[in-house]
Design an enzyme around this catalytic site. Structure first.
Site, PDB file in Angstrom:
ATOM      1  N   GLU A  61      -4.777   2.314  -4.210  1.00 56.24           N
ATOM      2  CA  GLU A  61      -3.315   2.311  -4.186  1.00 56.24           C
ATOM      3  C   GLU A  61      -2.770   1.037  -3.534  1.00 56.24           C
ATOM      4  O   GLU A  61      -1.645   1.001  -3.054  1.00 56.24           O
ATOM      5  CB  GLU A  61      -2.782   3.552  -3.453  1.00 56.24           C
ATOM      6  CG  GLU A  61      -3.157   3.663  -1.998  1.00 56.24           C
ATOM      7  CD  GLU A  61      -4.460   4.434  -1.741  1.00 56.24           C
ATOM      8  OE1 GLU A  61      -4.681   4.804  -0.586  1.00 56.24           O
ATOM      9  OE2 GLU A  61      -5.235   4.642  -2.693  1.00 56.24           O
TER      10      GLU A  61
ATOM     11  N   ASP B  51       0.859  -1.175   0.000  1.00 54.58           N
ATOM     12  CA  ASP B  51       0.000   0.000   0.000  1.00 54.58           C
ATOM     13  C   ASP B  51       0.900   1.231   0.000  1.00 54.58           C
ATOM     14  O   ASP B  51       1.857   1.309   0.781  1.00 54.58           O
ATOM     15  CB  ASP B  51      -0.915   0.019   1.222  1.00 54.58           C
ATOM     16  CG  ASP B  51      -1.928   1.140   1.157  1.00 54.58           C
ATOM     17  OD1 ASP B  51      -2.936   0.983   0.459  1.00 54.58           O
ATOM     18  OD2 ASP B  51      -1.689   2.196   1.798  1.00 54.58           O
TER      19      ASP B  51
ATOM     20  N   HIS C 192      -4.626  14.869  -9.069  1.00 52.14           N
ATOM     21  CA  HIS C 192      -4.878  13.463  -9.411  1.00 52.14           C
ATOM     22  C   HIS C 192      -4.110  13.018 -10.655  1.00 52.14           C
ATOM     23  O   HIS C 192      -3.776  11.841 -10.789  1.00 52.14           O
ATOM     24  CB  HIS C 192      -6.379  13.232  -9.603  1.00 52.14           C
ATOM     25  CG  HIS C 192      -7.149  13.246  -8.321  1.00 52.14           C
ATOM     26  ND1 HIS C 192      -7.241  12.152  -7.493  1.00 52.14           N
ATOM     27  CD2 HIS C 192      -7.844  14.247  -7.697  1.00 52.14           C
ATOM     28  CE1 HIS C 192      -7.969  12.451  -6.435  1.00 52.14           C
ATOM     29  NE2 HIS C 192      -8.345  13.717  -6.529  1.00 52.14           N
TER      30      HIS C 192
END
Length: 358
Positions: A274, A231, A244
């Site tokens: 993610e 992660d 973004h």
């Protein structure tokens, strides 16, 4: 002798005495055996599924040698008709420009040196769709072969052979159509199982590939299966601070870096926004080693936004699959270790083997 066919040769005797006048010599050559061979050849041609005829130096059909010709071309009388009229006339509107030029070249070869035939034969139409003007859907594909019949190096006649290739051509078309459909279906499937941003598998892809790996471990085909769960740390801040678009670039780079570092037999999956999983057919020790290399690679990667450099880190958990363990339980164990890595300050890898603990 009357029953025997002869070729007669008439020649003048040039050394005759003037007083004797003109002397000529007439000789006959018995060609009975030749005629019998021709009859056998015609009989053979008539019994095979080919359309065969000869074209004379004026481009007209001279002899037909096959009863099958009528079936192929839909008529029975050809004498003194030009072969272009008979063979290509009914389909003239369907011919391409290249085919029209090739037909012109066939006519150009007649009554000319053989070398012209050799130079132009590759332009002749060799496969045409022959059909009635009013019944185009019920036509047939004819393959055409051309053989020059020469005298003193000049093409005096041409042997034209027609073969019905409809079944074969239609089978090839159907095979190509099926192949195209399979390719399109595969491309559609790939777009569904591959994340377009990172190139990693989606959850749908995981169902097929990971279940196969886990089943192989349960059945003894694989000695080990390990799961690496990653992660990205503080990824929300990347999106908030840089936008973004930049966040997408980071995810894309992370995905490509992981794909570059794993084997083709390994399965990398974008599990969440993610969150990334990598399944490998290897021991937990090797899984931990790979996870560390990936972590260091991402940590050392420099990203840019508005001429500002920044970097990201990731945390991870590594677990080994136990025989007959449910996939959901395996992921749950890896998630607990990932949570531990976050609690330890992030940018580290945790595993359930104490000596490998990060």
């Amino acid at each position: 002798l009357i029953d025997h066919p002869y070729y007669w040769h008439l020649s003048r005797f040039s050394n005759a005495h003037y007083a004797e006048g003109q002397l000529f010599i007439l000789t006959g050559e018995d060609i009975l055996l030749l005629r019998e061979s021709e009859k056998k050849l015609v009989s053979l041609f008539s019994s095979i599924p080919l359309g065969i005829f000869t074209v004379n130096e004026r481009g007209k059909i001279e002899e037909t040698y096959s009863n099958y010709l009528g079936y192929l071309l839909g008529e029975s009388e050809y004498k003194e008709k030009t072969f272009t009229e008979v063979l290509f006339g009914p389909i003239e509107s369907s011919l391409t420009r290249c085919e029209r030029k090739g037909i012109e070249n066939i006519t150009k070869c007649l009554n000319r040196e053989e070398r012209y035939f050799s130079e132009l034969v590759d332009t002749f139409p060799t496969l045409v769709y022959y059909h009635d003007k009013n019944k185009k859907e019920s036509g047939k594909y004819l393959q055409i072969s051309y053989k020059p019949l020469c005298y003193d190096g000049v093409v005096k006649k041409m042997l034209v052979i027609l073969e019905d290739r409809t079944t074969i051509v239609c089978a090839e078309k159907e095979r190509n159509r099926v192949s195209l459909l399979e390719q399109q279906s595969r491309a559609l499937y790939e777009s569904a199982i591959r994340d377009p941003l990172t190139g990693l598998y989606t959850r749908l892809g995981m169902e097929e590939h990971v279940n196969r790996m886990v089943g192989g471990h349960n059945g003894g085909d694989f000695e080990h299966i390990s799961l690496l769960l990653f992660d990205l740390d503080h990824f929300k801040e990347v999106n908030d601070n840089y936008g973004h678009d930049v966040g997408d670039k980071v995810l894309k780079k992370v995905g490509s870096s992981i794909l570059d570092m794993i084997r083709q037999t390994d399965v990398a999956i974008r599990f969440g926004g993610e969150e990334i999983m990598v399944f490998i057919a290897n021991s937990i020790e090797n899984g931990y080693s790979l996870a560390e290399r990936i972590r260091k690679k991402i940590e050392s990667t420099v990203f840019q936004s508005d001429n500002m450099d920044f970097s990201v880190t990731l945390s991870g958990g590594v677990v080994g699959h136990e025989v007959n363990e449910d996939l959901a339980d395996l992921i749950r164990r890896a998630d607990k270790l990932l949570y531990q890595a976050k609690e330890r300050g992030r940018n580290c890898i945790c595993t359930d083997i104490s000596e490998a603990d990060g």
